[in-house]
Design a protein around this motif. Sequence first.
Motif, PDB file in Angstrom:
ATOM      1  N   SER A 185       0.837  -1.213   0.000  1.00  0.00           N
ATOM      2  CA  SER A 185       0.000   0.000   0.000  1.00  0.00           C
ATOM      3  C   SER A 185       0.865   1.253   0.000  1.00  0.00           C
ATOM      4  O   SER A 185       0.615   2.213  -0.743  1.00  0.00           O
ATOM      5  CB  SER A 185      -0.927  -0.013   1.213  1.00  0.00           C
ATOM      6  OG  SER A 185      -1.776  -1.135   1.182  1.00  0.00           O
ATOM      7  N   CYS A 186       1.893   1.286   0.850  1.00  0.00           N
ATOM      8  CA  CYS A 186       2.773   2.464   0.937  1.00  0.00           C
ATOM      9  C   CYS A 186       3.479   2.719  -0.387  1.00  0.00           C
ATOM     10  O   CYS A 186       3.594   3.866  -0.841  1.00  0.00           O
ATOM     11  CB  CYS A 186       3.790   2.267   2.061  1.00  0.00           C
ATOM     12  SG  CYS A 186       3.079   2.405   3.705  1.00  0.00           S
ATOM     13  N   ARG A 187       3.966   1.638  -1.013  1.00  0.00           N
ATOM     14  CA  ARG A 187       4.713   1.812  -2.259  1.00  0.00           C
ATOM     15  C   ARG A 187       3.804   2.291  -3.398  1.00  0.00           C
ATOM     16  O   ARG A 187       4.197   3.124  -4.213  1.00  0.00           O
ATOM     17  CB  ARG A 187       5.407   0.502  -2.620  1.00  0.00           C
ATOM     18  CG  ARG A 187       6.587   0.208  -1.719  1.00  0.00           C
ATOM     19  CD  ARG A 187       7.058  -1.220  -1.837  1.00  0.00           C
ATOM     20  NE  ARG A 187       8.167  -1.479  -0.919  1.00  0.00           N
ATOM     21  CZ  ARG A 187       8.631  -2.683  -0.613  1.00  0.00           C
ATOM     22  NH1 ARG A 187       8.057  -3.778  -1.141  1.00  0.00           N
ATOM     23  NH2 ARG A 187       9.650  -2.822   0.225  1.00  0.00           N
ATOM     24  N   MET A 188       2.605   1.744  -3.409  1.00  0.00           N
ATOM     25  CA  MET A 188       1.675   2.180  -4.459  1.00  0.00           C
ATOM     26  C   MET A 188       1.257   3.649  -4.261  1.00  0.00           C
ATOM     27  O   MET A 188       1.190   4.422  -5.221  1.00  0.00           O
ATOM     28  CB  MET A 188       0.437   1.276  -4.464  1.00  0.00           C
ATOM     29  CG  MET A 188       0.708  -0.136  -4.958  1.00  0.00           C
ATOM     30  SD  MET A 188      -0.785  -1.138  -5.057  1.00  0.00           S
ATOM     31  CE  MET A 188      -1.651  -0.286  -6.359  1.00  0.00           C
ATOM     32  N   LEU A 189       0.979   4.011  -3.016  1.00  0.00           N
ATOM     33  CA  LEU A 189       0.609   5.412  -2.742  1.00  0.00           C
ATOM     34  C   LEU A 189       1.785   6.344  -2.993  1.00  0.00           C
ATOM     35  O   LEU A 189       1.611   7.455  -3.514  1.00  0.00           O
ATOM     36  CB  LEU A 189       0.115   5.542  -1.296  1.00  0.00           C
ATOM     37  CG  LEU A 189      -1.259   4.923  -1.013  1.00  0.00           C
ATOM     38  CD1 LEU A 189      -1.543   4.921   0.480  1.00  0.00           C
ATOM     39  CD2 LEU A 189      -2.348   5.688  -1.767  1.00  0.00           C
ATOM     40  N   LEU A 190       2.986   5.897  -2.623  1.00  0.00           N
ATOM     41  CA  LEU A 190       4.183   6.703  -2.872  1.00  0.00           C
ATOM     42  C   LEU A 190       4.348   6.969  -4.358  1.00  0.00           C
ATOM     43  O   LEU A 190       4.544   8.109  -4.790  1.00  0.00           O
ATOM     44  CB  LEU A 190       5.413   5.980  -2.312  1.00  0.00           C
ATOM     45  CG  LEU A 190       6.780   6.564  -2.711  1.00  0.00           C
ATOM     46  CD1 LEU A 190       6.938   7.978  -2.182  1.00  0.00           C
ATOM     47  CD2 LEU A 190       7.903   5.671  -2.179  1.00  0.00           C
ATOM     48  N   LEU A 191       4.239   5.922  -5.147  1.00  0.00           N
ATOM     49  CA  LEU A 191       4.405   6.061  -6.591  1.00  0.00           C
ATOM     50  C   LEU A 191       3.272   6.901  -7.194  1.00  0.00           C
ATOM     51  O   LEU A 191       3.504   7.732  -8.082  1.00  0.00           O
ATOM     52  CB  LEU A 191       4.445   4.669  -7.226  1.00  0.00           C
ATOM     53  CG  LEU A 191       4.774   4.625  -8.730  1.00  0.00           C
ATOM     54  CD1 LEU A 191       6.122   5.295  -9.004  1.00  0.00           C
ATOM     55  CD2 LEU A 191       4.780   3.192  -9.232  1.00  0.00           C
ATOM     56  N   THR A 192       2.047   6.693  -6.677  1.00  0.00           N
ATOM     57  CA  THR A 192       0.903   7.466  -7.193  1.00  0.00           C
ATOM     58  C   THR A 192       1.083   8.962  -6.958  1.00  0.00           C
ATOM     59  O   THR A 192       0.885   9.786  -7.867  1.00  0.00           O
ATOM     60  CB  THR A 192      -0.394   6.991  -6.523  1.00  0.00           C
ATOM     61  OG1 THR A 192      -0.591   5.611  -6.811  1.00  0.00           O
ATOM     62  CG2 THR A 192      -1.591   7.795  -7.005  1.00  0.00           C
ATOM     63  N   PHE A 193       1.466   9.332  -5.748  1.00  0.00           N
ATOM     64  CA  PHE A 193       1.614  10.754  -5.429  1.00  0.00           C
ATOM     65  C   PHE A 193       2.777  11.385  -6.184  1.00  0.00           C
ATOM     66  O   PHE A 193       2.720  12.561  -6.551  1.00  0.00           O
ATOM     67  CB  PHE A 193       1.774  10.938  -3.915  1.00  0.00           C
ATOM     68  CG  PHE A 193       0.480  10.802  -3.161  1.00  0.00           C
ATOM     69  CD1 PHE A 193      -0.601  11.598  -3.484  1.00  0.00           C
ATOM     70  CD2 PHE A 193       0.341   9.870  -2.138  1.00  0.00           C
ATOM     71  CE1 PHE A 193      -1.798  11.483  -2.788  1.00  0.00           C
ATOM     72  CE2 PHE A 193      -0.846   9.746  -1.450  1.00  0.00           C
ATOM     73  CZ  PHE A 193      -1.923  10.548  -1.780  1.00  0.00           C
ATOM     74  N   ILE A 194       3.836  10.601  -6.416  1.00  0.00           N
ATOM     75  CA  ILE A 194       4.965  11.138  -7.199  1.00  0.00           C
ATOM     76  C   ILE A 194       4.523  11.427  -8.634  1.00  0.00           C
ATOM     77  O   ILE A 194       4.821  12.492  -9.201  1.00  0.00           O
ATOM     78  CB  ILE A 194       6.157  10.158  -7.174  1.00  0.00           C
ATOM     79  CG1 ILE A 194       6.790  10.134  -5.781  1.00  0.00           C
ATOM     80  CG2 ILE A 194       7.194  10.571  -8.215  1.00  0.00           C
ATOM     81  CD1 ILE A 194       7.901   9.117  -5.638  1.00  0.00           C
ATOM     82  N   ILE A 195       3.785  10.516  -9.218  1.00  0.00           N
ATOM     83  CA  ILE A 195       3.305  10.707 -10.595  1.00  0.00           C
ATOM     84  C   ILE A 195       2.342  11.899 -10.668  1.00  0.00           C
ATOM     85  O   ILE A 195       2.420  12.742 -11.572  1.00  0.00           O
ATOM     86  CB  ILE A 195       2.635   9.421 -11.110  1.00  0.00           C
ATOM     87  CG1 ILE A 195       3.676   8.308 -11.241  1.00  0.00           C
ATOM     88  CG2 ILE A 195       1.939   9.668 -12.448  1.00  0.00           C
ATOM     89  CD1 ILE A 195       3.076   6.953 -11.536  1.00  0.00           C
ATOM     90  N   LEU A 196       1.414  11.963  -9.699  1.00  0.00           N
ATOM     91  CA  LEU A 196       0.467  13.083  -9.677  1.00  0.00           C
ATOM     92  C   LEU A 196       1.187  14.419  -9.481  1.00  0.00           C
ATOM     93  O   LEU A 196       0.800  15.436 -10.070  1.00  0.00           O
ATOM     94  CB  LEU A 196      -0.568  12.869  -8.569  1.00  0.00           C
ATOM     95  CG  LEU A 196      -1.572  11.733  -8.795  1.00  0.00           C
ATOM     96  CD1 LEU A 196      -2.449  11.555  -7.570  1.00  0.00           C
ATOM     97  CD2 LEU A 196      -2.425  12.009 -10.026  1.00  0.00           C
ATOM     98  N   ALA A 197       2.214  14.443  -8.657  1.00  0.00           N
ATOM     99  CA  ALA A 197       2.956  15.685  -8.417  1.00  0.00           C
ATOM    100  C   ALA A 197       3.615  16.179  -9.697  1.00  0.00           C
ATOM    101  O   ALA A 197       3.590  17.375 -10.009  1.00  0.00           O
ATOM    102  CB  ALA A 197       3.994  15.467  -7.327  1.00  0.00           C
ATOM    103  N   PHE A 198       4.196  15.225 -10.473  1.00  0.00           N
ATOM    104  CA  PHE A 198       4.859  15.622 -11.719  1.00  0.00           C
ATOM    105  C   PHE A 198       3.858  16.062 -12.795  1.00  0.00           C
ATOM    106  O   PHE A 198       4.212  16.789 -13.718  1.00  0.00           O
ATOM    107  CB  PHE A 198       5.742  14.480 -12.237  1.00  0.00           C
ATOM    108  CG  PHE A 198       7.095  14.447 -11.615  1.00  0.00           C
ATOM    109  CD1 PHE A 198       8.100  15.281 -12.071  1.00  0.00           C
ATOM    110  CD2 PHE A 198       7.369  13.591 -10.547  1.00  0.00           C
ATOM    111  CE1 PHE A 198       9.351  15.251 -11.491  1.00  0.00           C
ATOM    112  CE2 PHE A 198       8.619  13.566  -9.954  1.00  0.00           C
ATOM    113  CZ  PHE A 198       9.625  14.402 -10.426  1.00  0.00           C
TER     114      PHE A 198
END
Length: 642
Positions: free
Chosen positions: A60-73
């Motif tokens: 869950s943490c890794r998926m949310l981490l990756l999701t927020f990084i993509i959304l930020a960019f």
Amino acid sequence: MHFKQPEILYFLFLLIVPILVHLFQLRRFKKEYFTNVRFLKALSIQTRKSSKIKKWLLLSCRMLLLTFIILAFSQPFFESKDKKNANNEMYIVLDNSFSMQAKGKKGELLKRAIQELLEETPENSSFSFLTNTDTYWNTDIKTIRSELQNLKYSASSFQLDHILSKIKAHKSPYKKDIIIITDAVGLTPNQLKKIETENPPYFIIPKAEQKNNVAIDSVFMNQTLDQFYEISICTTNYSEDLKPVSMALYNQNKLVAKTIIDFKTKKQIINFNIPKEPFQGYVVIEDQDLAYDNKLFFSIAKIKKNNVISIGTPEKNSFLSRIYTDDEFSFGSVTLNALDYNTIDKQDAIVLNELDEIPQALQTTLKSFVKKGGNLIIIPSESASMTDLNTLLAQFDSTQFKSLESNEKQITKINYSHPLFSGVFENKTNNFQYPKVKNSFTVAGNSPAILTYDNQTSFLTAIKNNVSSIYVFSAPINLTNSNFQQSPLIVPVFYKMALSKQNNGINTNTIGENTSYLVTINLSKDEILTVKNQEEQFIPVQQLLNNKVQLFFNDYPEKAGNYSIYDAQKPIENISFNYSRTESDLDQVNESILTNYQTSESISTIFNTLQSNRSDNQIWKWFIIFALFFLALEMAIIKFMK
């Protein structure tokens, strides 16, 4: 929510990577045998449950981490509510008229407005800046910092409609944000008519704490005595508390007289006697409020004899010789047949005394004479050609002679406010020996009447232009037709009518009124006149008129004071300039006319409002923060969770 880089969202497919890693872990368990199998079995079950929870949390943490990084960019944002006006061009209008000298809570209104502009205007903002007199298109606060710090008060009053017309004429593909900083003194509804409904401006109205003010309005020659001039100084007290004010009179910076003005009413006239000689100085009062109207400059030239000629029969001209005496006038009487047209240009005033006809050549010459500053006095004859009279008058004004009436009329009304009677009457009088006429013409026109009959028609009318006056009687004034020659009015009326506008009396000019001034001098085509004093020098627009030069000052000089007119290095005569007194009354504020417009107390409030309403709400930083949070959470789970 919107994205500036929506194509980055395709990288969300990368979320499948941690899922695959979680589902297809290649890690193999190695069997170990212990003696106590029962204990090991229980431990194995507990370890597997804990490991399973940990893996799901890490996933869950890794998926949310990756999701927020993509959304930020992908740079997410919420669109501003006023986005359609985000590209508007800004125009800042600053009133720098003299009323802005008034003091508010933080000092002089203009200086405080300038300081706020310097402090609050964003350095990266582009705008156009306009004052009463200056314009700076497409600039920024860094570029005009020096101009703002050195901005001076303008002699021109604040004309919002003129400034708005200038902004409208400045072509641009974008809409316009207009910020107007003014104390609203003299602002009228007519000036607001130029405001476009699509681009309503923002008003900032700095307010004066004290609206008290005392002003010197004008100066005039009250009377001329044998050895002295009696001059009158008109003052106005705009304060509720009519406190005494000190006044001083200076000639060439030398104190001549001093007095105290004890205001009994709002307006007060103070008289001074000064020697009958050339004068160039000023009168000043001590007032702590507006400073610009505390001083009035004026000049009195050396007395020159006024040249007057009366064209008519000797018997009808005889009364004028008793008025135009040799000590002040050079008077000549001539019949029409004996008139030398070459002498007309040398005159200051011409009297057409009951001529039956006015030749076309004389009409043309008189038109040129009036244009060059000469005064013309027209006394009609009962048998005069109305065509000649009306053709002559049509060159100056719409005033026209109508039919001749044979009924007796009495002159019953005096226009005391007309300059012709300045200093003649101390008070208005009802017990006056008014003259009569037997036969008279009806005179129609829009020019003001100086003397009026009992039926409200005009006996004496004044037609004015910039440099001279035309006076028109509606009736003959010979002894047979009228007793006007026996009236007390005869002397002051004809005396004042013959005075050249500039030969005698007090010289004061108002900056910005665009009036002209005549100088008697012969110049060649290549010669020019210069106006200067110790602080300022300029060359006015000028026109040669035979033995005179007509000067047009327009908006010069910039500063009030006493000046001299020079031919090369030779001084010719003195001249004085003053600021218009239109800004003296600080109660000329009608804020109710601004109720339909947006107002604010400070420039920073407007900038903040525009910024917040027109800037998109960028939220990519929040996604970075959430990504860091889940990264830290993942590390904590790995380190502390067994």
